[in-house]
Scaffold this motif. Structure first.
Motif, PDB file in Angstrom:
ATOM      1  N   ASN A  52       0.829  -1.195   0.000  1.00  0.00           N
ATOM      2  CA  ASN A  52       0.000   0.000   0.000  1.00  0.00           C
ATOM      3  C   ASN A  52       0.869   1.253   0.000  1.00  0.00           C
ATOM      4  O   ASN A  52       0.566   2.240  -0.678  1.00  0.00           O
ATOM      5  CB  ASN A  52      -0.915  -0.019   1.231  1.00  0.00           C
ATOM      6  N   GLY A  53       1.976   1.221   0.749  1.00  0.00           N
ATOM      7  CA  GLY A  53       2.898   2.352   0.754  1.00  0.00           C
ATOM      8  C   GLY A  53       3.564   2.564  -0.591  1.00  0.00           C
ATOM      9  O   GLY A  53       3.732   3.702  -1.053  1.00  0.00           O
ATOM     10  N   ALA A  54       3.945   1.460  -1.248  1.00  0.00           N
ATOM     11  CA  ALA A  54       4.561   1.568  -2.566  1.00  0.00           C
ATOM     12  C   ALA A  54       3.594   2.177  -3.568  1.00  0.00           C
ATOM     13  O   ALA A  54       3.976   3.001  -4.417  1.00  0.00           O
ATOM     14  CB  ALA A  54       5.033   0.197  -3.045  1.00  0.00           C
ATOM     15  N   ARG A  55       2.334   1.809  -3.453  1.00  0.00           N
ATOM     16  CA  ARG A  55       1.316   2.371  -4.335  1.00  0.00           C
ATOM     17  C   ARG A  55       1.183   3.883  -4.097  1.00  0.00           C
ATOM     18  O   ARG A  55       0.983   4.663  -5.033  1.00  0.00           O
ATOM     19  CB  ARG A  55      -0.014   1.660  -4.091  1.00  0.00           C
ATOM     20  N   ALA A  56       1.328   4.297  -2.842  1.00  0.00           N
ATOM     21  CA  ALA A  56       1.190   5.715  -2.502  1.00  0.00           C
ATOM     22  C   ALA A  56       2.302   6.568  -3.097  1.00  0.00           C
ATOM     23  O   ALA A  56       2.101   7.758  -3.365  1.00  0.00           O
ATOM     24  CB  ALA A  56       1.159   5.892  -0.981  1.00  0.00           C
ATOM     25  N   VAL A  57       3.479   5.965  -3.313  1.00  0.00           N
ATOM     26  CA  VAL A  57       4.588   6.742  -3.882  1.00  0.00           C
ATOM     27  C   VAL A  57       4.777   6.452  -5.370  1.00  0.00           C
ATOM     28  O   VAL A  57       5.707   6.974  -5.996  1.00  0.00           O
ATOM     29  CB  VAL A  57       5.914   6.486  -3.117  1.00  0.00           C
ATOM     30  N   GLY A  58       3.928   5.611  -5.942  1.00  0.00           N
ATOM     31  CA  GLY A  58       3.979   5.363  -7.378  1.00  0.00           C
ATOM     32  C   GLY A  58       4.961   4.317  -7.830  1.00  0.00           C
ATOM     33  O   GLY A  58       5.288   4.243  -9.023  1.00  0.00           O
ATOM     34  N   ALA A  59       5.443   3.482  -6.920  1.00  0.00           N
ATOM     35  CA  ALA A  59       6.402   2.439  -7.285  1.00  0.00           C
ATOM     36  C   ALA A  59       5.677   1.143  -7.646  1.00  0.00           C
ATOM     37  O   ALA A  59       4.590   0.862  -7.133  1.00  0.00           O
ATOM     38  CB  ALA A  59       7.370   2.180  -6.133  1.00  0.00           C
ATOM     39  N   ALA A  60       6.277   0.354  -8.523  1.00  0.00           N
ATOM     40  CA  ALA A  60       5.765  -0.976  -8.835  1.00  0.00           C
ATOM     41  C   ALA A  60       6.256  -1.964  -7.787  1.00  0.00           C
ATOM     42  O   ALA A  60       7.254  -1.723  -7.100  1.00  0.00           O
ATOM     43  CB  ALA A  60       6.233  -1.407 -10.217  1.00  0.00           C
ATOM     44  N   VAL A  61       5.546  -3.086  -7.640  1.00  0.00           N
ATOM     45  CA  VAL A  61       5.872  -4.063  -6.597  1.00  0.00           C
ATOM     46  C   VAL A  61       6.032  -5.457  -7.187  1.00  0.00           C
ATOM     47  O   VAL A  61       5.202  -5.906  -7.985  1.00  0.00           O
ATOM     48  CB  VAL A  61       4.767  -4.090  -5.511  1.00  0.00           C
TER      49      VAL A  61
END
Length: 406
Positions: A142-151
């Motif tokens: 969820n944090g990665a999504r908030a900063v625009g990073a792929a997972v």
């Protein structure tokens, strides 16, 4: 110049105090309306609780309280403002304790930490936190999504596949426990697979200076956060690496362990957190962790209170390999196996990895007979050492942490 996640990080003390004076009464009023709090908050004038100091008037909520509440009203104990089906996820942590989860923007407030790590658009994060039942994997996703990073949702284990995926996908950042990154890096070296990881966002265990230094020598900037399954992100490091900055979505108090009484500034005590999450308004939730407030502000320019990070446990509960081992689990191990007279869990380090040894007083000659019971009850595999009856110290301890954090 520091690029902040949002303007909240650089507020002056007056602005932050004013925001708290508005948020606290509303959050306490919301908690009062929930059946799970019962009579504990009924007599409180929510409108009068406008400062951090005012919180000392309220009772402390503990993990054991959550367990009892959930036993009476599954799954969340009547402590959430949404029904269970109103959340995106429902998680189970050891206990068992159930936690809600959302996919709304930065619901767990982990984006602030990942941004401080320099992770954002253009990055691929190999998320090595667990995705099975417990929430850590989704917290960081969820944090990665908030900063625009792929997972890359890697989870735990299968190290060779992890190393190959990191190479093939072009992973640039790691999220997971501090020591597992080294396992992946060493496996990649063994396989001759060059990796592009330059940043690491870690939690769930102690980041030892020697390990951070080794990552630095490999060209990886490694920062740590302090988060829990119930509260999400509580505090995090910035590149200044001078203490941990309290997240803008929580209020942190340091109290004398076992009480709700604030300690003097700078003294070590138990971390008590009030979350401003409107979906799950935990009020004065005692983490069981020890820390202390640091004077001044971070050199990075973020202005919120700093704490010294994790300084041990207020009780014997100990985090090993990213999982909590609790005294009641050790008691259950003894009670559930007729061949065990007493048991003691030892947490230690070998190289840069946690090791769990379970010393068992028994007449049995071989500890292998207890391996399944240990793994099932403690939720971790460990070494088993058989000792003579009466040989374990009579000091009240069932969990002993022999690791040092210097």
């Amino acid at each position: 110049m520091t690029q902040y996640f949002d303007d909240l990080e650089a507020r002056n003390p007056e602005e932050r105090a004013e925001a708290i004076s508005r948020a606290l009464p509303a959050q306490i009023a919301a908690a009062q309306a929930l059946p799970g709090y019962g009579e504990t908050l009924r007599e409180i004038d929510a409108a009068a609780i406008t400062t951090i100091a005012d919180l000392a008037q309220l009772p402390v909520l503990r993990k054991s309280d959550l367990g009892r509440a959930q036993g009476n009203a599954a799954p969340f104990g009547g402590l959430t403002t949404r029904p269970a089906h109103g959340f995106s996820h429902i998680f189970q942590s050891p206990g068992p304790i159930y936690e809600p989860g959302g996919t709304d923007h930065d619901w767990w407030r982990m984006g602030r930490f990942l941004h401080a790590c320099g992770i954002g658009k253009g990055d691929i994060v190999q998320n090595c936190f667990g995705y099975h039942l417990t929430p850590a994997g989704m917290i960081f996703e969820n944090g990665a999504r908030a900063v625009g990073a792929a997972v890359l949702p890697a989870g735990t284990g299968q190290t060779e596949l992890q190393a190959r995926a990191a190479h093939d996908v072009g992973v640039t950042a790691y999220a997971g426990t501090p020591d597992y990154l080294k396992v992946i890096l060493d496996k990649a070296d063994e396989l001759g697979l060059p990796l592009k990881i330059t940043r690491a966002a870690v939690g769930g265990g102690a980041l030892f200076p020697s390990l951070r230094s080794e990552y630095g020598e490999r060209g990886i900037a490694c920062l740590q956060c302090y988060a829990t399954a119930d509260l999400g992100n509580i505090a995090y490091e910035s590149p200044a690496q001078e203490g941990m900055i309290v997240d803008e979505g929580v209020i942190v108090e340091i109290v004398t362990p076992g009480t709700g009484n604030p300690v003097a500034p700078g003294e070590v005590g138990e971390v008590v957190v009030t979350t401003l999450n409107p979906d799950y308004p935990l009020i004065r939730f005692a983490t069981g962790d020890l820390s202390a407030v640091m004077e001044g502000e971070s050199p990075c320019g973020r202005t919120n209170t700093r704490i010294k990070g994790w300084m041990g446990r207020a009780d014997q509960t100990t985090k090993i390999k990213g999982m909590f081992v609790r005294p009641e689990q050790v008691a259950a191990l003894v009670a559930g196996h007729a061949g065990i007279a007493r048991a003691r869990v030892i947490a230690s380090r070998e190289g840069e990895a946690d090791v769990m040894t379970v010393k068992i007083e028994t007449d049995a000659e071989n500890g292998d007979a207890f391996a399944d019971a240990v793994a099932e009850t403690l939720k971790l595999k460990g070494r088993i050492e058989v000792v003579a009856k009466g040989s374990l110290p009579n000091d009240g301890k069932v969990i002993e942490d022999q690791r040092t954090y210097e």
